[in-house]
Motif scaffolding. Structure first.
Motif, PDB file in Angstrom:
ATOM      1  N   LEU A 188      14.825   7.523  -0.137  1.00  0.00           N
ATOM      2  CA  LEU A 188      13.432   7.615   0.281  1.00  0.00           C
ATOM      3  C   LEU A 188      12.785   6.255   0.079  1.00  0.00           C
ATOM      4  O   LEU A 188      12.673   5.771  -1.054  1.00  0.00           O
ATOM      5  CB  LEU A 188      12.690   8.699  -0.514  1.00  0.00           C
ATOM      6  N   HIS A 189      12.343   5.654   1.166  1.00  0.00           N
ATOM      7  CA  HIS A 189      11.929   4.251   1.192  1.00  0.00           C
ATOM      8  C   HIS A 189      10.482   4.131   1.634  1.00  0.00           C
ATOM      9  O   HIS A 189      10.103   4.665   2.673  1.00  0.00           O
ATOM     10  CB  HIS A 189      12.856   3.502   2.160  1.00  0.00           C
ATOM     11  N   CYS A 190       9.670   3.417   0.845  1.00  0.00           N
ATOM     12  CA  CYS A 190       8.290   3.125   1.235  1.00  0.00           C
ATOM     13  C   CYS A 190       8.288   1.903   2.141  1.00  0.00           C
ATOM     14  O   CYS A 190       8.509   0.777   1.685  1.00  0.00           O
ATOM     15  CB  CYS A 190       7.430   2.876   0.005  1.00  0.00           C
ATOM     16  N   ILE A 191       8.038   2.112   3.415  1.00  0.00           N
ATOM     17  CA  ILE A 191       8.019   1.016   4.382  1.00  0.00           C
ATOM     18  C   ILE A 191       6.791   0.139   4.167  1.00  0.00           C
ATOM     19  O   ILE A 191       6.832  -1.073   4.359  1.00  0.00           O
ATOM     20  CB  ILE A 191       8.032   1.571   5.817  1.00  0.00           C
ATOM     21  N   THR A 192       5.687   0.748   3.778  1.00  0.00           N
ATOM     22  CA  THR A 192       4.448   0.045   3.478  1.00  0.00           C
ATOM     23  C   THR A 192       3.984   0.436   2.083  1.00  0.00           C
ATOM     24  O   THR A 192       4.589   1.295   1.438  1.00  0.00           O
ATOM     25  CB  THR A 192       3.345   0.416   4.484  1.00  0.00           C
ATOM     26  N   ASP A 193       2.909  -0.174   1.610  1.00  0.00           N
ATOM     27  CA  ASP A 193       2.254   0.338   0.404  1.00  0.00           C
ATOM     28  C   ASP A 193       1.863   1.788   0.671  1.00  0.00           C
ATOM     29  O   ASP A 193       1.396   2.137   1.760  1.00  0.00           O
ATOM     30  CB  ASP A 193       0.997  -0.464   0.080  1.00  0.00           C
ATOM     31  N   CYS A 194       2.053   2.635  -0.332  1.00  0.00           N
ATOM     32  CA  CYS A 194       1.786   4.075  -0.158  1.00  0.00           C
ATOM     33  C   CYS A 194       0.954   4.616  -1.312  1.00  0.00           C
ATOM     34  O   CYS A 194       1.033   4.120  -2.440  1.00  0.00           O
ATOM     35  CB  CYS A 194       3.097   4.856  -0.087  1.00  0.00           C
TER      36      CYS A 194
END
Length: 255
Positions: free
Chosen positions: A159-165
């Motif tokens: 599970l990867h955060c592509i942007t700040d979340c």
């Protein structure tokens, strides 16, 4: 990425065992890749004080995040004051930096995530070590590797955060408490099971009946924000084409 019908979104709870097998992936069998992923994982959320994951303290910000969660659930069915209090007690509000891996393959995934804002993806590696993106989504949405989380088995998903979340997160033990004590948990299960099964079926149909260009145009219509905020290589992987082919498709349809 689930295509969300108007006025209907997905929520979470403990999903019945037969459906979980539809979501299962085999854990990675490449020991060198597994070691690299575990070594370079930017955040282990079993430790909730890492630089990439910060527990929010602002009451106003936290209140806004829970309003987003409750608005989302209310699209599915009304959430009682009792269930809202349970959510506020057990979900934890975090900010997570761009590039963070929330959970990595070769481990048992420990948390259920609600995306308040930001963009995330789910991916695994094939036999050659190539990343295969299987889901991309933004908030509001629950986003979890369900089979590993519920069954507590080793996962091959990341599970990867592509942007700040901004995320509301709950661990498995606390999730079970909410499921037992919540007033409408079983109804949540039935609705999300039905919706996820239909969404998975539709994606299989699209993969077998639509051309790459048609799949992209459908994504453009249903999820334009994702196309604006997610790197092209992730989108191409999700659509099942290479980045070069996707670039040509985008050039063809550009005015």
């Amino acid at each position: 990425m689930l295509h969300k019908p108007q006025g209907f979104q997905e929520t979470y709870s403990i999903i019945p065992i037969p459906y979980l097998y539809l979501l299962n992936y085999k854990a990675t069998s490449n020991p060198l890749l597994l070691h690299s992923l575990q070594k370079n994982n930017t955040m282990n959320l079993r430790n909730n004080s890492t630089p990439n994951c910060q527990l929010l303290q602002s009451p106003d910000e936290i209140s806004k995040m829970f309003h987003g969660l409750f608005d989302f659930i209310n699209l599915l069915m009304p959430i009682s004051e009792h269930d809202q209090k349970l959510c506020k007690k057990y979900f934890k509000p975090y900010t997570v930096k761009k590039g963070t891996l929330l959970e990595v393959e070769g481990t048992t995934h420990t948390h259920h995530n609600f995306i308040v804002s930001g963009y995330m993806r789910n991916f695994h590696h094939d036999e050659k070590g190539k990343e295969i993106t299987t889901d991309i989504n933004d908030g509001p949405r629950f986003f979890t590797s369900y089979y590993s989380f519920i069954q507590q088995t080793i996962s091959n998903e990341n599970l990867h955060c592509i942007t700040d979340c901004k995320l509301l997160r709950i661990n498995r033990k606390d999730n079970e408490i909410i499921t037992r004590q919540g007033q409408n948990s079983q109804k949540y299960v039935e609705k999300i099971l039905q919706y996820n099964l239909e969404s998975s079926r539709q994606r299989v149909i699209d993969s077998n009946t639509l051309t790459a260009k048609e799949r992209y145009l459908k994504m453009l219509k249903n999820h334009p924000a994702i196309l604006r905020n997610v790197p092209i290589n992730y989108i191409a992987s999700y659509l099942g084409i290479n980045a070069g082919s996707l670039s040509r498709i985008r050039q063809e349809i550009s005015p």
